[in-house]
Design a protein around this motif. Sequence first.
Motif, short mmCIF file in Angstrom:
data_model
loop_
_atom_site.label_atom_id
_atom_site.label_comp_id
_atom_site.label_asym_id
_atom_site.label_seq_id
_atom_site.Cartn_x
_atom_site.Cartn_y
_atom_site.Cartn_z
N LEU A 43 30.08 60.58 40.46
CA LEU A 43 30.77 61.53 39.59
C LEU A 43 31.28 62.72 40.41
CD1 LEU A 43 28.31 61.70 36.54
CD2 LEU A 43 30.49 60.47 36.66
N PRO A 44 32.54 63.12 40.23
CA PRO A 44 33.03 64.33 40.90
C PRO A 44 32.58 65.58 40.17
CG PRO A 44 34.78 63.35 39.60
CD PRO A 44 33.60 62.43 39.48
N ALA A 45 32.67 66.72 40.85
CA ALA A 45 32.30 68.00 40.25
C ALA A 45 33.11 68.25 38.99
CB ALA A 45 32.52 69.12 41.26
N GLY A 46 32.48 68.89 38.02
CA GLY A 46 33.15 69.23 36.77
C GLY A 46 32.80 68.31 35.63
N GLN A 47 32.33 67.09 35.93
CA GLN A 47 31.92 66.18 34.87
C GLN A 47 30.47 66.43 34.47
OE1 GLN A 47 32.84 62.06 35.29
NE2 GLN A 47 34.83 62.41 36.26
N GLN A 48 30.11 65.99 33.28
CA GLN A 48 28.72 66.10 32.83
C GLN A 48 27.97 64.85 33.23
OE1 GLN A 48 27.86 67.87 28.91
NE2 GLN A 48 26.50 66.14 28.52
N ALA A 49 26.71 65.04 33.64
CA ALA A 49 25.89 63.91 34.10
C ALA A 49 24.60 63.82 33.29
CB ALA A 49 25.58 64.05 35.58
N GLY A 50 24.72 64.01 31.99
CA GLY A 50 23.57 63.84 31.11
C GLY A 50 23.03 65.15 30.57
N LEU A 51 22.06 65.02 29.66
CA LEU A 51 21.36 66.15 29.06
C LEU A 51 19.88 66.06 29.40
CD1 LEU A 51 22.91 65.97 25.47
CD2 LEU A 51 23.63 67.51 27.30
N LEU A 52 19.23 67.20 29.51
CA LEU A 52 17.78 67.22 29.72
C LEU A 52 17.11 66.58 28.51
CD1 LEU A 52 15.43 68.14 31.55
CD2 LEU A 52 15.40 70.29 30.26
N THR A 53 16.41 65.50 28.75
CA THR A 53 15.75 64.78 27.66
C THR A 53 14.38 65.38 27.35
OG1 THR A 53 14.70 63.24 29.19
CG2 THR A 53 16.90 62.65 28.37
N GLU A 54 13.79 64.91 26.26
CA GLU A 54 12.42 65.34 25.94
C GLU A 54 11.46 64.93 27.06
OE1 GLU A 54 11.45 67.26 23.64
OE2 GLU A 54 13.13 67.28 22.23
N ALA A 55 11.66 63.72 27.59
CA ALA A 55 10.82 63.27 28.70
C ALA A 55 11.06 64.13 29.94
CB ALA A 55 11.12 61.81 29.02
N GLY A 56 12.31 64.52 30.17
CA GLY A 56 12.62 65.39 31.30
C GLY A 56 12.00 66.76 31.15
N SER A 57 12.03 67.28 29.93
CA SER A 57 11.40 68.57 29.65
C SER A 57 9.90 68.51 29.90
CB SER A 57 11.69 68.99 28.21
OG SER A 57 10.98 70.16 27.87
N ALA A 58 9.29 67.41 29.46
CA ALA A 58 7.85 67.24 29.68
C ALA A 58 7.52 67.13 31.16
CB ALA A 58 7.36 65.99 28.94
N TYR A 59 8.39 66.46 31.92
CA TYR A 59 8.19 66.34 33.37
C TYR A 59 8.17 67.73 34.02
CZ TYR A 59 9.00 64.89 38.22
OH TYR A 59 8.89 64.70 39.58
N LEU A 60 8.95 68.65 33.47
CA LEU A 60 9.01 70.02 33.98
C LEU A 60 7.94 70.91 33.33
CD1 LEU A 60 12.89 70.54 34.06
CD2 LEU A 60 11.38 69.98 35.98
N GLY A 61 7.00 70.32 32.65
CA GLY A 61 5.92 71.10 32.04
C GLY A 61 6.35 71.89 30.83
N GLY A 62 7.46 71.48 30.18
CA GLY A 62 7.93 72.20 29.02
C GLY A 62 8.53 73.55 29.34
N LEU A 63 8.81 73.81 30.61
CA LEU A 63 9.34 75.12 31.01
C LEU A 63 10.81 75.29 30.64
CD1 LEU A 63 7.62 75.31 34.50
CD2 LEU A 63 7.07 76.70 32.49
N LEU A 64 11.49 74.17 30.39
CA LEU A 64 12.87 74.21 29.92
C LEU A 64 12.99 73.32 28.69
CD1 LEU A 64 14.84 73.83 33.30
CD2 LEU A 64 14.41 75.94 32.03
N PRO A 65 13.79 73.73 27.71
CA PRO A 65 13.92 72.92 26.49
C PRO A 65 14.87 71.75 26.70
CG PRO A 65 15.31 74.87 26.33
CD PRO A 65 14.53 75.01 27.62
N ALA A 66 14.66 70.69 25.97
CA ALA A 66 15.57 69.55 26.01
C ALA A 66 16.95 69.97 25.50
CB ALA A 66 15.02 68.41 25.16
N GLY A 67 17.96 69.23 25.95
CA GLY A 67 19.31 69.47 25.46
C GLY A 67 20.23 70.20 26.43
N ILE A 68 19.70 70.74 27.52
CA ILE A 68 20.53 71.45 28.48
C ILE A 68 21.42 70.44 29.22
CG2 ILE A 68 20.56 72.89 30.56
CD1 ILE A 68 17.80 73.92 29.74
#
Length: 510
Positions: A206-231
Amino acid sequence: MKQYFLGIELGSTRIKAALIDETHAIVKTGDYAWKSSLENGVWTYRMEDVQTGLRAALQGLGALPGSISAMGVSGMMHGYLAFDKDWRLLVPFRTWQNTMTGEAAARLTEAFGFNIPQRWSVAHLYQAILNGEYHVRDIAHITTLAGYVQFLLTGENAVGIGEASGMFPIDSTALDYDAAMLDKFDALVKPGGFDWRIRTVLPKVLPAGQQAGLLTEAGSAYLGGLLPAGIPLCPPEGDAGTGMTATNAVAPRTGNVSAGTSIFSMVVLEKPLSRVYPEIDLVTTPSGAPVAMVHCNNCTNDMNAWASLLGETAQLFGAEVSAGELFTRLYEKSLEGDADCSGVLTFNYMAGEGVTHLDEGRPMVVRRPESRFTLANFLRSQLYATMATLKIGMDILADEHVAVDSLTGHGGLFKTPVVGQKYMAAACHAPVTCMKSAGEGGPYGMSLLAAYMLQKEAGQTLEEYLARNVFADVERTALAPDPEDEIGFDRYLAQYRAALVAEQAAVQAL
C-alpha cells in the motif's frame, strides 16, 4: 475538535511513541529500551518483548490530551518473520543485523539483475530454502516486524510500499512487487515442490495515504487497553521511510541520513543508476518513488560502549553523570581533536558490513606510535567511524552523478547540536540540515504519515503535503562543511580504507 496523530516505531534500541497535534507539533513522547540478542548465531528479538515494549512506550505518553484520530506503526526494515497459515511463528525473528544469507543474496542478485542485500526478507527466505530448513514447507506468510505488529493490531496483512521495497524488489510504476522478478523467484524454487508461491506469502503493498485497517478489539487488548478500538491505521513503514518523511526528503534530489544503531542515507533518484552495485540498495519512498540507499549496519553502538566505559571511569572518582550529559560532553570534547584525528583510526564494526564486504565485525582502534592519542582525537575518531563506511557508499553515488540539493540529518548522532552535523557535512562535502525534531526521527515520521492519511487534500502528494503543511515554517539549522574538516576527513578515510585489511585480519584471527 482537535486532532492528534500517533506514531510508533520499533527501533533497534528503543520502542518509541510520538504524539503530534494537528499542527504537526510533538505533544508527548514515550519509549522503552530493548536490544537484540545473539541466540544460536542469529541476531533476534523476543516477540514477548514487542508487546511489553509497545505498552511501556504508550504508558510513557501519560494521559492523552484527547482522542487519537489516526496512528501508524513503523519498525526496523528487512529481516525475516515466517508464519504458518494460523500465524504461528515458525522460527525466531531474524533481524537486519544478520549476515548469513550471502549465497542467497548473490544468487538472487544474478537472477534478477537487481541488487538483493543480505538483509532483505527474500534473501532470508531463499537462504532457508538453500539450507534445506524444514519450516519453509509450512510457510503461509512472511513479513517484517512492522508488518507483524500491523496484523496483530488490525488483522490486515499489509505493509507500506517503502517497507515492502526492503522485502522484495518493487516496480515503481505499478506500485507493487516486480512481477517479472516474482516469476523468476518461483522458477528458482520450483524444484522444492512447495505448496506456496511468493505472491501468496508476501504482504499486500500500500502506498502512503491509503488506510490499512482499524484497531480491532483484539488489537486494543494486545496493547493492554491503552488505546480504544476503531482508530484508523495508515500503512506500516520501515525506519527508512519514516526517516525520509521526518526530514522532508521524499522528493527527487533530496536526501537524508539516519544515524543511530545503524546508519543509512536515502537519496531520491531522478534516473536509474547505470548498473547494479552490491553496495547500493534500490528501495522506494512511502509513495513509491525510487531511492538509492546506502545502508551500514554499524553506527553508534561502539561509541555507546566507550561512553559507558568512560562513565564508569568517572564513577571511580565519585562523579555521577547522567547519560545525556555524558554524551553531550564527550561529543563536544571531540571538537578539540585534530581534523584528521592524527592517525587514530576506529573500526566500529560490532557486526558485518555489506559495503566493505565483511560478514562479521571486530571493534578495533588502531594508531601509529607517533599519533597524538588524546581524548579529543580518540572521540573524534569514534565519531568519524560512525560515518566512514557510509561515505564509501556515497562516493559511488557521486561517481554516478546523482544530484542532491539538500541532505538532512536525523537520529541519535545528531541530538548533540553541531557535532554530528559538522562531521557529516565534512564527510559528504555538502551542507547538512538538522531540524528541531532531528532526535525524534522515526516515530515522528510515522505520525506524519498517519496525519497525511486523514489531512491530505484531493490529489495532494506526500511531497506537497510535507512541504506545504508540515515543514514550511519548521525551525532548522544548516551547516556548510568546514574546508579544514573536509581535508581532515578525507585523510582519515584514506587511512581507513587502507587499514580495512587489518579489520579483515582481525575477523579471521579472533
